[in-house]
Every structure is written in structure tokens, then in C-alpha cells.
Write a protein that holds these residues in place. Structure first.
Motif, short mmCIF file in Angstrom:
data_model
loop_
_atom_site.label_atom_id
_atom_site.label_comp_id
_atom_site.label_asym_id
_atom_site.label_seq_id
_atom_site.Cartn_x
_atom_site.Cartn_y
_atom_site.Cartn_z
N VAL A 1 0.83 -1.22 -0.08
CA VAL A 1 0.03 -0.06 -0.14
C VAL A 1 0.86 1.04 0.19
N ILE A 2 0.69 2.15 -0.85
CA ILE A 2 1.61 3.31 -1.10
C ILE A 2 0.68 4.24 -0.41
N ALA A 3 1.42 5.02 0.76
CA ALA A 3 0.90 6.16 1.39
C ALA A 3 1.74 7.39 1.17
N SER A 4 1.06 8.39 1.20
CA SER A 4 1.84 9.80 0.96
C SER A 4 2.46 10.22 2.23
N THR A 5 1.93 9.81 3.19
CA THR A 5 2.66 10.16 4.59
C THR A 5 2.65 9.21 5.75
N ARG A 6 3.31 9.49 6.52
CA ARG A 6 3.31 8.79 7.86
C ARG A 6 1.95 8.69 8.59
N GLN A 7 1.43 9.93 8.75
CA GLN A 7 0.13 10.26 9.26
C GLN A 7 -0.94 9.14 8.61
N GLU A 8 -0.80 9.38 7.30
CA GLU A 8 -1.81 8.34 6.45
C GLU A 8 -1.95 6.70 6.95
N ILE A 9 -0.70 6.49 7.39
CA ILE A 9 -0.54 4.78 7.79
C ILE A 9 -0.91 4.85 9.48
N GLU A 10 -0.59 5.96 10.30
CA GLU A 10 -0.59 5.79 11.56
C GLU A 10 -1.93 6.01 12.08
N GLU A 11 -2.69 7.12 11.28
CA GLU A 11 -3.66 7.58 11.99
C GLU A 11 -5.07 7.20 10.94
N GLN A 12 -4.76 7.15 9.67
CA GLN A 12 -5.87 6.66 8.84
C GLN A 12 -5.93 5.06 8.66
N TRP A 13 -4.94 4.48 7.95
CA TRP A 13 -4.90 3.15 7.81
C TRP A 13 -5.30 2.44 9.09
N ASN A 14 -4.89 2.87 10.11
CA ASN A 14 -4.98 2.29 11.59
C ASN A 14 -6.41 2.19 11.99
#
Ligand SMILES: O=c1ccn([C@@H]2O[C@H](COP(=O)(O)OP(=O)(O)O[C@H]3O[C@H](CO)[C@@H](O)[C@H](O)[C@H]3O)[C@@H](O)[C@H]2O)c(=O)[nH]1
Ligand SMILES: O=P(O)(O)OC[C@H]1O[C@](O)(CO)[C@@H](O)[C@@H]1O
Length: 966
Positions: free
Chosen positions: A374-387
Motif C-alpha cells: 500500500v503506497i501512502a503519501s505520509t506517515r500520518q496516513e498510515i498511523e492515523e488513517q489506515w490504522n
């Protein structure tokens, strides 16, 4: 104080007591307007806060009008009315908040318990190898990589890459960005990515698949099946190129032929897209193979879905072809839903109606199930959104990854690998005619000014003032109205600067999409209300190629760029502005925080706080040194957002994926397959009927084909949740030969068999069933096997029926009906089973990637691989044996197993057999949290319903579908 009446104050107290946290939160800072006037009224202040907190423009206008009333009595009545409305709003909002808090708590409990269990299961030696695992890796990765770091694709490989972006109007030149709410950053992102990838060494061809649009009032180019894209200029290598190499937009027809559909309405047509796309990819893989690989097909190295809808499409294609899937979310549904609920203007149901948000979230979950990366644009996308998703959790992902690295057992659990690779900007056409301070380097004569400059300047009384520039789709979430309010209410800012709003293109507001028209109307109303004539520009038209000139104009005036949506997933405009040396004011919600850490070229603000926006703009424009520093930093650091870097990183990531490729032809076993020569296929997939009725339906369908002279041309496939042994005994008991069928899709699509007969006559013949092992290699991806079985057995022991103190288990392992890729469980009492959607959620929370379904009238649970289902098996058959899907007719009942709805979509025809022989659906089947219309286009001409299942009924169905003799 206005009105000076106690009742106002008491209602205002009620507002505060109603828990209007948002209004109270900012309560220590009176509004600019009030500050300017030098006297502060708490009552009015709170009312204003409530009103602006709700973004209720109408209410606000009424408030202003009420205050302007001369007669105290009339004023009081109006104010009383107002206050009631506000109080009501506050109560409504409080109700939403309470509902939301309960829901979140429930969700938290549902998700956390199993998650803690799984983390505990994985607890031994978990922390080893975790520390610093991402050290030195700028694109932090979470999740497992199935094969460690060995590169699968060498730099000399010639890759075929497939990108999919279904919505929007996509074309290579002169993109119509901002035309509507679907034509935004993603359109530009995917086109530029396709061009950039195709320019990389090792990449032979990139196809960007999208929808073909032939609707009136849309450029005919959107109806062209193929458009070649001109690659970007950073190509600095020589590579042998062939006829099929390069980057292309491929437009696949699906959905209503002459209609443009907004992205929310594409869902029921995705299977149709998949069928069309599959045929293109198979054809192209073979063509490239002929060109560069001695006739061996060159299958896609990855199928990469962009946005939720293409996540579903890519998952289905990746399963059909057994090639790796990559996914980019662009804007995640869960975050959008949370944000919209927080704003409290719509209920969950209303949001779902407008945005089909539950469908979107389920699509994103499916993308997590099927993606390798999964390509995310930012760390926030992973840690706060995908999470927030069932199928992803940062800590578990790390733990699984650490175990994979050590070669430890993950007990059938898998996580996609999350990598941060931000998008880039095309540096190609950039012109800097200003120095670092923004002073012009020998200004060009006015006659050479780009035409768009005068289009903008004509709005201004004093065009020399610094220009505040916003470029955004006219979409409520972009929050353009708050920006106008911020500007309109701050006199010093109005005196200092002009405001330019680029909000797409329009002929007439009345002809725009509802949502865009509403934004435009509010903006124009506010301009009028604050009397901003001569200070705000809102041109009707601009070309995509003129956008760089617009940024340059803002720089020339020493202006600033502003982007203050409630939430920004990335924000392509921010990097565009930086590239042109324009300092920015950006929302503090989402990716801009990380972009600003890299670029350090502006200030972040709370998008809900119009005063903060006004203050930040004033500061940036009035402090010369700050402005110059931001400009300089942006220009200095922008190289960190470059497409060549993006592609390098991307290709190195996909080079680590384990080998996966289709196996349509490499079967060593010789399968005798009459299916190969068939022109038509009838698939019998009727579930919820008695055995006798099923036999009756089979006999009648064969009878119809026989009398229509189509036998020989037509093959039969039985598609069922039964095992092959059950099918065999059913047919034998009815005196039928299994060889009447060309194939059996059994165990709900997890096994495929072809019957054949040895011996000369039916009486002395022996029927054998050849298992399609190639199909198994297609579905085995991420199959949890023994780990999954053990988990399910443990889970089954916890599903009980309670009678007083007595607990009785209601579901048991059923080895007799299980197979390598189908774990079966016998259900003793369906009434005590959890609905399927809960079981599916549990599997995801456990990161067990599988496809659970109830069948046999909910007396059996089958758990099969994620890429297995009856409709997927049919797709496989079509590619393997060269069957044209429009020539396939699928017979279904009125109800069916849990995978039943999936059988409708696509290019094949579906006949629904209606009548009392159908048993009613069981509630536990439901796997969706959204209406059927979001899955199936029931009004499609490919789907018909008939009453009855006699031979005559079926004959008439074939006629209706245009399938007749010869
Ligand atoms: O009238 C307009 C409006 C926009 N644009 C262009 O359209 C793009 C807009 O991109 P962005 O600001 O990123 O917004 P969205 O359209 O909302 O894009 C979504 O997808 C992007 C790519 O993943 C993410 O950066 C965003 O956060 C996400 O909201 C930019 O190139 C703009 O220059 C125009 O040319 N004219
Ligand atoms: O506005 P929504 O529904 O969240 O969707 C945003 C998506 O649509 C687009 O705006 C269209 O391009 C994308 O940029 C983005 O990925």
C-alpha cells in the motif's frame, strides 16, 4: 447587550449546557469583528460561535438581519426564534456526538479484544528485531514482505505495469482539473505517475485503465479507447522500444453507455469494468510477449488500484491473474466519515446516501486484504488513517514483519506492506522570472503576459496588491467558504491583499453538479455580503496549462498560497505552490504537517478557525523576511517531491515482491476439456432450492438447449457450495451423468473439476474428475492453511447457544466437507451464529485474509481463500478456455449463498428464477453494510427475472436475452 432580555441568556446557557464543546473551546478569543468594534458581548459571541461552528451561512445571515431590526419587539421575536434554532442545532449535534461516542466505544470493544488476542498470540520473541527496524529508511514500511528483500525484478527486466483509476475525466493533455468534484489531484497524480514510470529504465509499458465516457457535452477524447501519453523529460537512457511500449490511457466501457457517472455511482458496474480490463490485459500481455519475450506473455508486474473503487477492481484483477496488487487510497473513507460526523451536519445515514461511504470503506478493507503493497503519501496516513481499518494495525504489522524477517511462523496472518512514497511535481515547464526575494528578473513587457493574468486582474480594483491564491475543486470539504469569511471579516487583510479563487471551470452555476454549485453559490453570496467586489477574483475558466502561470502571478505580487480543507490527504497544490516559490498557509489536518516539515515554506492553521486563517495570512504577507524565507525554503527543498525519485522508490519496492504469475496454460496434466470449443456456456448457480428442484432445473436447462439445437455449441457448468462427492452422488441419484457438464465449480469456488468418461457407452463408463491445479495456484495467495484452521476451531468453540446456565456449541469442524482450500464447519443452529459481516471483521482484525461464507441454507460455513469465489472461478474459466463472457448465462435463484450477489455483475447474462421453490434468505448471510444497489445494477439489460423454472420459462429467458438457435 442585544435585546437585554433574560430569556436570551437562559437559552444561551442552555446551549452551553448542551455541551457545545466546540463553541466553548475557542471561547477565550473574541472574534475580530467584535474586537474591532471595541465592545464584547458574551451572549452574541457564543451565538456567533455556535453559528459559525455549524457553518450555517443562512442562520448567520438571519442573525445579522435580526440584529438590524429597528423595532425592539420585532428584534426580540426574531432573536428568540434564532436562539431556538441554535439551541435545537446544539441538541441535535449533541445527539450525534453521543451516538457517535457509543458507536466508537462499541467498535473499539469489538476490535480491540480480538486484536489483543492476536498480539498476545504473537507475543513470544516479538520485540526482537523490532527496534530500529526502519532506521535509515526514509519510506518507513509496515507489514510483511513475503520474500524478504531479494529482488525479483532485475533492472534489465521489461516491466508491464497496470494502473487503474476509474473515476474522473482522464486525459493526457489539458486535463480538466476542478471541472467537478471527481477531477482533482488524483487525475493528475495517475497521469503523471504513468508518464514517469514509463520513462524509467526497465519499464516497457504502463497502462492507465479508466472509464470510457461517451456522454454528450464531454470531449470526444474521453471516448477514445486508447490514448498514448507523452513521457516526461527526465528520460536519460536508451532503451529498445517496440510498438506496444510507452504509457497509455486505456478506456474500458462500463456502466450506462451515454452517461457520465460521479464516483459515488460507479460501484455496481465495477465487475463489468473488471471483465473488460481482464480481456485487455490478457491481450496486451500476449502482444508484449510476442514483441519482446519470444511469445511468452509478459504479465503485469503489478496491478495498482487508485482510490477505493479501483481497489476493488485491482483486487479482482490481481486474483484473476494471480499477479501482485498495489494500492493507493488517495482519500480514505473512514477519515472522511469521521470528519463529516464531527461536523454534525448530517447523520450517518445521510452521509452514506450522499457519499456511499460504507461501500467505499468496505472497498478499502478489501484492498487491504488483497494488496501486497500500500503506497501512502505520509506517515500520518498510515498511523492515523489506515490504522482505523479492521485489516490494518501498526503494531501487529510491525510484529508480523519482524517475524517474517526472522522466518518465524505467522500462523496464516498477513499484512500488506505500507510504504510512504509521496507524489512528485513535474519540473518540466517551470519558469522562474523572479529572484529569491521574488523580485522580477527583467520584467517582460505587458503584451507578453499570459492571457490568464488579465482574466484574473480584471476583477481587482488594485491589482498590485499581494494575491492570496487558492486552487481547489469546488467541493464543500475544501472549505473555501471559511477562507472567504476569513478574508471578508478581516479588514486589515482586505486592505493589504486581494484574493483569487480558482475553483474549476464552469459555464453556468445552474449547470454544475449540485455540490459544486452549492459551494459556488455560497462563495458568491459571501462576496456580496462582505462587499468584496474589486478584491476577489473567481474566473470562470482556466486551462490546466495555465495553472503554473497563475502561481507565477501570485509570486509576482508577493502573495501567498492558501489551502485550508478540513482535512487534506496529501495536497498536490502545496507542492505545486512551493515549486513556484509561493509561500503557503495550509491546514494543520492531514499531510500538510509532514509536507511543511520537509519544505518549511509556510504556516499551518486550524481550518475551522477563520481568525487563525486571517491572522496567518496577514502575518505571512506583511512580514517580508518571513515571506522570503518561506519562498526560499520551498524552492530549496521541493526536489524532495520528484516523480523520478518516486518511481525509483516504487520500482525498488515492487522488485522485492515474491513471484506470482498466472497459470492458464502451463498445466502438465492433460485435461480433456470440451469446454474449450463451446460458444455458449450455461452456468447453473441456483442455491436455495431443494435437491429435487435443483435436479429439475438442471434437466430443464439441458432440455431447452437440446430443443434449441444448441447442444454441442453450449457447455454446462454447475456452480455450487457442494463438494465434488456431493455433486457426484446427487447426479447419480437422479440418473444423470456428470459428463453432461463441462466443469464443476464446487466448494463455493475453491475447487474446479472437469468430468470425463472412460469406456464407450454410458452403461460401462467410469467417470473421473480432473482437478484444476492451475486454478489452485491462482487462489492460494495468502491462504492461512493450518494456522487459519486452528484459529477457526478455537473460534467455533466459543459460538454457543445459552439456555440458562447451559451452553451448547452450535458450530463444529466438518472435515468431511473440507478440502485443501476450503475449511468447512457444520452449523447446528443457524440462529445463534453471528452475521457474516461480524465474522469477516473478526478475520480481518486477526489479519487472517480469507473469504468466509454461509451456504447450504446457513447450515454450513465455508472459509475459502480471499481470491476464491464462484464468480471468480467463472472469470478464470473464461480466460483459461477462451470463453467470451457475454456468451455466458448464469442461472440463479431469488436468494442464495453469501457469495450470491457477486454472481450478478459483469459482462455475462444473469437469469433470476423466481418462485416459491426458493427458500427465504437467512439474515446471517448479509455481508454488506450498504444497500444492494451499491453492488448490483439490477436494472441492467444483462439481468432478467423470470417466474418459474420450467423449460418454457427458460426458453423465454434465452429469447429475451437474444440467445436463440444457431
Ligand atoms: O480549479 C482547479 C482545481 C484544482 N486544480 C488542480 O487539481 C489538483 C488538485 O489536487 P489536490 O489539491 O491534491 O486535491 P484533490 O483533488 O482533493 O486530490 C486528492 O488526491 C490527491 C492526490 O492523491 C491528494 O493530494 C489530495 O489530498 C486528495 O484530496 C492540483 O494539481 C491543482 O492544480 C486545477 O488545476 N484547477
Ligand atoms: O472527495 P472524496 O470523495 O473524498 O474523493 C477524493 C478523490 O476524488 C478526487 O478528488 C478526484 O480526482 C481525487 O483527487 C481524490 O482521490
Amino acid at each position: 447587550m442585544y435585546g437585554n432580555d433574560n430569556w436570551i441568556n437562559s437559552y444561551l446557557d442552555a446551549i452551553l449546557d448542551a455541551g457545545k464543546g466546540a463553541a466553548a473551546a475557542g471561547g477565550d478569543r473574541p472574534s475580530l469583528l467584535l474586537r474591532e468594534r471595541g465592545h464584547f458581548s458574551p451572549a452574541r459571541y457564543f451565538v456567533e460561535e455556535v453559528i459559525t461552528g455549524y457553518d450555517e451561512t443562512d442562520l448567520y445571515k438571519t442573525w445579522l438581519r435580526a440584529n438590524a431590526m429597528r423595532s425592539p419587539q420585532e428584534r426580540n421575536t426574531r432573536l428568540e426564534n434564532m436562539t431556538w434554532r441554535i439551541w435545537n442545532l446544539a441538541r441535535k449535534k449533541k445527539e450525534f456526538e453521543k451516538e457517535e461516542a457509543n458507536r466508537l466505544l462499541k467498535r473499539h470493544l469489538e476490535t480491540e479484544k480480538p486484536r489483543l488476542d492476536v498480539t498476545a498470540d504473537m507475543s513470544e520473541d516479538l520485540f526482537e528485531g523490532e527496534k530500529g527496524e526502519d532506521a535509515g529508511d526514509p519510506s518507513v514500511a509496515y507489514g510483511d514482505s513475503t520474500t524478504g528483500n531479494t529482488s525479483r525484478i532485475s533492472s534489465v527486466d521489461k516491466l508491464y505495469i497496470v494502473l487503474i483509476s476509474l473515476h474522473g475525466l482522464i486525459r493526457g493533455e489539458n486535463m480538466e482539473l476542478g471541472r467537478d468534484s471527481d477531477t482533482g489531484g488524483q487525475v493528475k497524480y495517475v497521469v503523471e505517475l504513468a508518464k514517469a514510470l514509463s520513462s524509467c529504465p526497465g519499464v516497457y509499458r504502463v497502462d492507465l485503465l479508466t472509464r470510457e465516457i461517451l456522454a454528450p457535452n464531454f470531449d470526444r477524447g474521453y471516448g477514445e479507447p486508447t490514448e498514448a501519453l507523452i513521457s516526461t523529460s527526465f528520460k536519460n537512457f536508451k532503451q529498445e522500444r517496440g510498438e506496444n511500449s510507452g504509457a497509455y490511457i486505456i478506456r474500458i466501457p462500463f456502466g450506462p453507455k451515454d452517461k457520465y457517472l460521479a464516483k459515488e455511482h460507479l460501484w455496481p458496474f465495477i465487475q463489468e469494468f473488471v471483465d473488460g480490463a481482464l480481456s485487455h490485459i490478457v491481450h496486451m500481455s500476449r502482444a508484449i510477449g510476442e514483441e519482446i519475450s519470444c511469445g511468452q506473455p509478459v504479465w503485469p508486474a503489478v496491478i495498482h488500484g487508485h482510490y477505493a473503487s479501483a481497489g476493488v477492481a485491482a483486487a479482482l484483477l490481481s486474483g484473476a491473474l494471480n499477479v501482485p496488487m498495489v494500492f493507493t487510497g488517495h482519500f480514505l473513507g473512514k477519515d472522511k466519515l469521521e470528519e463529516l460526523l464531527k461536523r454534525g451536519r448530517q447523520t450517518r445515514e445521510q452521509i452514506n446516501m450522499t457519499y456511499k461511504i460504507m461501500r467505499r470503506i468496505e472497498a478499502e478493507e478489501l484492498a487491504l486484504d488483497a494488496s501486497e503493497i500500500v503506497i501512502a503519501s505520509t506517515r500520518q496516513e498510515i498511523e492515523e488513517q489506515w490504522n482505523l481499518y479492521d485489516g490494518f494495525e501498526v503494531i501487529l504489522a510491525r510484529k508480523l514483519r519482524a517475524r517474517v524477517k526472522r522466518g518465524a511462523n505467522c500462523y496464516g496472518r498477513y499484512m500488506p506492506r505500507m510504504v510512504i512514497i509521496p507524489p512528485g511535481v513535474e519540473f518540466g515547464h517551470i519558469i522562474h522570472d523572479f529572484d529569491m526575494d521574488g523580485e522580477e528578473d527583467g520584467p517582460s513587457p505587458a503584451s507578453e503576459d499570459p492571457p490568464i493574468w488579465s482574466e484574473i486582474m480584471r476583477f481587482f480594483t488594485n491589482p498590485r496588491k499581494p494575491m492570496i491564491l487558492a486552487v481547489a475543486r469546488p467541493y464543500p470539504e475544501k472549505n473555501i467558504t471559511t477562507l472567504v469569511k476569513a478574508f471578508g471579516e478581516c479588514r486589515p487583510l482586505r486592505e493589504l491583499a486581494n484574493l483569487t479563487l480558482i475553483m474549476g471551470n464552469r459555464e453556468a452555476i445552474s449547470k454544475m453538479h449540485n455540490m459544486s454549485a452549492a459551494v459556488l453559490t455560497s462563495v458568491l453570496t459571501l462576496i456580496d455580503e462582505y462587499d468584496l467586489y474589486g478584491q476577489v477574483a473567481y474566473p470562470k475558466h482556466h486551462k490546466h496549462s495555465e495553472v503554473p502561470d497563475i502561481y507565477r502571478l501570485a509570486v509576482r505580487t508577493k502573495g501567498a498560497f492558501v489551502n485550508v480543507p478540513y482535512f487534506e490527504q496529501f495536497g498536490v497544490t502545496l507542492i505545486e505552490a512551493a515549486m513556484h516559490g509561493l509561500p503557503v498557509i495550509a491546514t494543520k489536518n492531514g499531510a500538510p504537517v509532514e509536507i511543511n516539515q520537509v519544505l518549511d515554506n509556510g504556516l499551518l492553521v486550524d481550518p475551522h478557525d477563520q481568525h487563525a486563517i486571517a491572522d496567518a495570512l496577514y502575518k505571512l504577507l506583511s512580514e517580508k523576511q518571513l515571506w522570503s524565507r518561506c519562498r526560499e525554503n520551498g524552492l530549496k527543498n521541493i526536489h524532495q517531491f520528484s516523480w523520478p525519485e518516486h518511481c525509483k522508490n516504487y520500482l525498488s519496492r515492487i522488485s522485492t515482491l515474491g513471484p506470482r504469475y498466472p497459470a492458464f496454460t502451463s498445466n502438465k496434466e492433460q485435461i480433456r476439456a470440451p469446454i474449450k470449443g463451446r460458444k455458449h456456456i450455461t452456468v447453473i448457480a441456483v442455491d436455495s432450492v431443494s435437491k429435487e428442484d435443483l435436479i429439475h432445473i438442471i434437466r430443464n436447462s439441458i432440455e431447452v438447449i437440446r430443443t434449441e439445437n444448441l447442444l454441442g455449441l453450449t457447455g454446462f457448468v454447475l456452480s455450487t457450495s457442494m463438494t465434488i462427492a456431493e455433486i457426484h452422488s446427487l447426479l447419480i441419484s437422479a440418473g444423470m451423468l456428470p459428463t453432461e457438464f463441462d466443469a464443476f465449480i464446487c466448494n463455493s469456488g475453491s475447487d474446479l473439476y472437469y468430468p470425463s468418461r472412460s469406456g464407450d457407452t454410458p452403461s460401462n463408463s467410469r467417470v473421473t474428475f480432473a482437478l484444476d491445479r492451475n486454478y489452485q495456484s491462482h487462489i492460494e495467495y495468502h491462504w492461512g492453511g493450518e494456522g487459519l484452521r486452528k484459529y477457526l476451531v478455537k473460534w467455533a468453540s466459543s459460538v454457543v447457544e445459552r439456555r440458562g446456565r447451559i451452553e451448547k456449541q452450535v458450530i463444529f469442524e466438518d472435515s468431511e466437507h473440507s478440502s485443501t482450500y476450503c475449511l468447512s464447519f457444520k452449523v447446528v443452529n443457524p440462529n445463534h451464529l453471528p452475521p457474516l459481516k461480524e465474522l469477516q471483521k473478526l478475520m480481518r482484525v486477526q489479519s487472517l485474509r480469507c473469504h468466509p461464507l454461509y451456504n447450504h441454507g446457513a447450515t454450513r460455513l465455508s472459509v475459502i481463500p480471499i481470491h476464491a469465489s464462484r464468480s471468480k472461478a467463472l472469470r478464470y474459466l473464461s480466460v483459461r478456455w477462451g470463453i467470451e463472457l457475454p456468451n455466458v448465462v448464469v442461472l440463479v435463484g431469488e436468494t442464495g449463498d453469501s457469495d450470491y450477489e457477486e454472481l450478478f455483475g459483469g459482462l455475462h447474462k444473469t437469469v433470476i428464477l423466481k418462485g416459491e421453490f426458493n427458500t427465504p434468505a437467512n439474515r446471517i448471510h448479509t455481508v454488506r453494510r450498504y444497500p444492494l444497489q451499491d453492488v448490483v445494477a439490477l436494472d441492467s439489460s444483462n439481468i432478467i427475472g423470470i417466474d418459474g423454472c420450467s423449460a418454457d420459462d427458460m426458453r423465454s429467458a434465452l429469447k429475451q436475452l437474444g440467445i436463440t438457435t444457431q
